[in-house]
Scaffold this motif. Structure first.
Motif, PDB file in Angstrom:
ATOM      1  N   LEU A  72      76.126  19.275 -43.800  1.00  0.00           N
ATOM      2  CA  LEU A  72      74.775  19.192 -44.356  1.00  0.00           C
ATOM      3  C   LEU A  72      74.937  18.891 -45.837  1.00  0.00           C
ATOM      4  CD1 LEU A  72      71.676  19.648 -44.042  1.00  0.00           C
ATOM      5  CD2 LEU A  72      72.118  21.977 -44.841  1.00  0.00           C
ATOM      6  N   MET A  73      74.390  17.762 -46.259  1.00  0.00           N
ATOM      7  CA  MET A  73      74.410  17.401 -47.674  1.00  0.00           C
ATOM      8  C   MET A  73      72.990  17.562 -48.182  1.00  0.00           C
ATOM      9  SD  MET A  73      76.966  14.094 -47.849  1.00  0.00           S
ATOM     10  CE  MET A  73      75.876  12.963 -47.017  1.00  0.00           C
ATOM     11  N   GLN A  74      72.827  18.281 -49.269  1.00  0.00           N
ATOM     12  CA  GLN A  74      71.505  18.442 -49.864  1.00  0.00           C
ATOM     13  C   GLN A  74      71.549  17.929 -51.294  1.00  0.00           C
ATOM     14  OE1 GLN A  74      69.867  22.410 -49.926  1.00  0.00           O
ATOM     15  NE2 GLN A  74      67.807  21.626 -50.110  1.00  0.00           N
ATOM     16  N   PHE A  75      70.590  17.084 -51.604  1.00  0.00           N
ATOM     17  CA  PHE A  75      70.539  16.439 -52.912  1.00  0.00           C
ATOM     18  C   PHE A  75      69.434  17.057 -53.754  1.00  0.00           C
ATOM     19  CE2 PHE A  75      72.133  13.499 -49.778  1.00  0.00           C
ATOM     20  CZ  PHE A  75      73.306  13.043 -50.359  1.00  0.00           C
ATOM     21  N   ASP A  76      69.642  17.126 -55.065  1.00  0.00           N
ATOM     22  CA  ASP A  76      68.644  17.719 -55.943  1.00  0.00           C
ATOM     23  C   ASP A  76      67.676  16.670 -56.500  1.00  0.00           C
ATOM     24  OD1 ASP A  76      70.302  16.432 -57.704  1.00  0.00           O
ATOM     25  OD2 ASP A  76      70.587  18.138 -59.031  1.00  0.00           O
ATOM     26  N   MET A  77      67.523  15.577 -55.760  1.00  0.00           N
ATOM     27  CA  MET A  77      66.574  14.537 -56.170  1.00  0.00           C
ATOM     28  C   MET A  77      65.960  13.904 -54.934  1.00  0.00           C
ATOM     29  SD  MET A  77      69.131  11.543 -57.340  1.00  0.00           S
ATOM     30  CE  MET A  77      70.793  12.140 -57.255  1.00  0.00           C
ATOM     31  N   GLU A  78      64.856  13.227 -55.130  1.00  0.00           N
ATOM     32  CA  GLU A  78      64.164  12.571 -54.018  1.00  0.00           C
ATOM     33  C   GLU A  78      64.595  11.112 -53.909  1.00  0.00           C
ATOM     34  OE1 GLU A  78      59.985  13.163 -54.551  1.00  0.00           O
ATOM     35  OE2 GLU A  78      60.186  15.344 -54.476  1.00  0.00           O
ATOM     36  N   ASN A  79      64.170  10.481 -52.829  1.00  0.00           N
ATOM     37  CA  ASN A  79      64.397   9.055 -52.595  1.00  0.00           C
ATOM     38  C   ASN A  79      65.877   8.683 -52.495  1.00  0.00           C
ATOM     39  OD1 ASN A  79      61.584   8.629 -52.699  1.00  0.00           O
ATOM     40  ND2 ASN A  79      61.688   8.547 -54.937  1.00  0.00           N
ATOM     41  N   VAL A  80      66.632   9.525 -51.843  1.00  0.00           N
ATOM     42  CA  VAL A  80      68.035   9.241 -51.573  1.00  0.00           C
ATOM     43  C   VAL A  80      68.127   8.675 -50.166  1.00  0.00           C
ATOM     44  CG1 VAL A  80      70.302  10.283 -51.215  1.00  0.00           C
ATOM     45  CG2 VAL A  80      68.885  11.028 -53.111  1.00  0.00           C
ATOM     46  N   SER A  81      68.886   7.608 -49.995  1.00  0.00           N
ATOM     47  CA  SER A  81      69.127   7.038 -48.663  1.00  0.00           C
ATOM     48  C   SER A  81      70.615   7.059 -48.370  1.00  0.00           C
ATOM     49  CB  SER A  81      68.610   5.599 -48.584  1.00  0.00           C
ATOM     50  OG  SER A  81      67.212   5.582 -48.629  1.00  0.00           O
ATOM     51  N   ILE A  82      70.916   7.156 -47.095  1.00  0.00           N
ATOM     52  CA  ILE A  82      72.303   7.191 -46.642  1.00  0.00           C
ATOM     53  C   ILE A  82      72.544   5.963 -45.771  1.00  0.00           C
ATOM     54  CG2 ILE A  82      74.017   8.514 -45.342  1.00  0.00           C
ATOM     55  CD1 ILE A  82      72.980   9.992 -47.842  1.00  0.00           C
ATOM     56  N   ASP A  83      73.580   5.179 -46.096  1.00  0.00           N
ATOM     57  CA  ASP A  83      73.942   4.028 -45.269  1.00  0.00           C
ATOM     58  C   ASP A  83      75.393   4.154 -44.822  1.00  0.00           C
ATOM     59  OD1 ASP A  83      75.504   3.253 -47.437  1.00  0.00           O
ATOM     60  OD2 ASP A  83      74.368   1.441 -47.868  1.00  0.00           O
ATOM     61  N   VAL A  88      81.441  11.303 -48.314  1.00  0.00           N
ATOM     62  CA  VAL A  88      81.965  12.294 -49.255  1.00  0.00           C
ATOM     63  C   VAL A  88      83.404  11.928 -49.610  1.00  0.00           C
ATOM     64  CG1 VAL A  88      82.751  13.875 -47.436  1.00  0.00           C
ATOM     65  CG2 VAL A  88      82.198  14.781 -49.681  1.00  0.00           C
ATOM     66  N   VAL A  89      83.759  12.184 -50.861  1.00  0.00           N
ATOM     67  CA  VAL A  89      85.125  11.990 -51.333  1.00  0.00           C
ATOM     68  C   VAL A  89      85.609  13.342 -51.848  1.00  0.00           C
ATOM     69  CG1 VAL A  89      86.659  10.758 -52.914  1.00  0.00           C
ATOM     70  CG2 VAL A  89      84.596   9.621 -52.040  1.00  0.00           C
ATOM     71  N   MET A 138      79.515  13.345 -53.424  1.00  0.00           N
ATOM     72  CA  MET A 138      78.638  12.927 -52.334  1.00  0.00           C
ATOM     73  C   MET A 138      78.086  11.552 -52.699  1.00  0.00           C
ATOM     74  SD  MET A 138      76.697  16.389 -51.034  1.00  0.00           S
ATOM     75  CE  MET A 138      75.629  16.530 -52.435  1.00  0.00           C
ATOM     76  N   VAL A 139      78.371  10.581 -51.845  1.00  0.00           N
ATOM     77  CA  VAL A 139      78.000   9.194 -52.114  1.00  0.00           C
ATOM     78  C   VAL A 139      76.771   8.834 -51.289  1.00  0.00           C
ATOM     79  CG1 VAL A 139      78.798   6.798 -52.048  1.00  0.00           C
ATOM     80  CG2 VAL A 139      80.426   8.644 -52.531  1.00  0.00           C
ATOM     81  N   TYR A 140      75.780   8.242 -51.937  1.00  0.00           N
ATOM     82  CA  TYR A 140      74.567   7.786 -51.272  1.00  0.00           C
ATOM     83  C   TYR A 140      74.265   6.375 -51.754  1.00  0.00           C
ATOM     84  CZ  TYR A 140      72.751   9.557 -55.723  1.00  0.00           C
ATOM     85  OH  TYR A 140      72.555   9.815 -57.051  1.00  0.00           O
ATOM     86  N   VAL A 141      73.255   5.733 -51.201  1.00  0.00           N
ATOM     87  CA  VAL A 141      72.909   4.360 -51.582  1.00  0.00           C
ATOM     88  C   VAL A 141      72.554   4.326 -53.071  1.00  0.00           C
ATOM     89  CG1 VAL A 141      71.298   2.441 -51.239  1.00  0.00           C
ATOM     90  CG2 VAL A 141      72.087   3.782 -49.268  1.00  0.00           C
TER      91      VAL A 141
END
Length: 167
Positions: A72-83, A88-89, A138-141
């Motif tokens: 479970l990855m939780q981000f402290d910001m909105e509008n994050v997308s995962i492709d 994770v590194v 944690m890597v996201y778009v």
């Protein structure tokens, strides 16, 4: 006096085990006849950003020879997308890295949480068992979020992998 002494002994026994990893499931799949193991989950990183937490929580599963890390990855910001390039590194204490790509793509839920899973190959398992995790990314778009791992959490993934590979 004896009561206090017993209380202190009890606390000293329980405290080291608070962060202990254990097998939640250890069974044979009735359909495939393969071993199925699952560890308890643990928060590797749990930080608070601006009004929202930022965390990475995971456990290890083994089905036969396949080892995965649901997370479970939780981000402290909105509008994050995962492709397909997200994931994770892990930065290990020998200064090497292990990069895991997500098995799922999409957008986090309304709490900015994204449930995913990572498939671990033999080299990933070997490195994550042998070395502690000092930090993770944690890597996201369009970006990433780096976080140091507290010393008490640095060997959790290693302990989880020991449980599912040494049985």
């Amino acid at each position: 006096m004896k009561k206090y002494l017993l209380l202190l002994i009890g606390i000293s026994i329980l405290l080291p085990n608070l962060n202990a990893q254990k097998l939640k499931k250890n069974e044979i799949d009735k359909f495939t006849k393969e071993i199925y193991m699952q560890t308890s989950s643990a928060k590797i990183v749990n930080n608070f950003g601006f009004m929202r937490p930022h965390k990475f929580e995971c456990y290890i599963e083994r089905q036969g020879d396949l080892i995965t890390m649901p997370a479970l990855m939780q981000f402290d910001m909105e509008n994050v997308s995962i492709d397909e390039n997200s994931g994770v590194v892990f930065l290990l204490d020998n200064e090497s890295t292990v990069t895991l790509k997500t098995a799922f793509v999409g957008d986090p839920n309304r709490f900015n949480e994204f449930s995913t899973s990572f498939i671990l190959n033999e080299e990933d398992v070997k490195s994550l068992k042998e070395y502690k995790v000092k930090a993770l990314r944690m890597v996201y778009v369009g970006g990433h979020y780096d976080s140091e791992v507290k010393e008490k959490n640095q060997d959790i993934i290693s302990k989880m992998l020991e449980l599912v590979t040494n049985n």
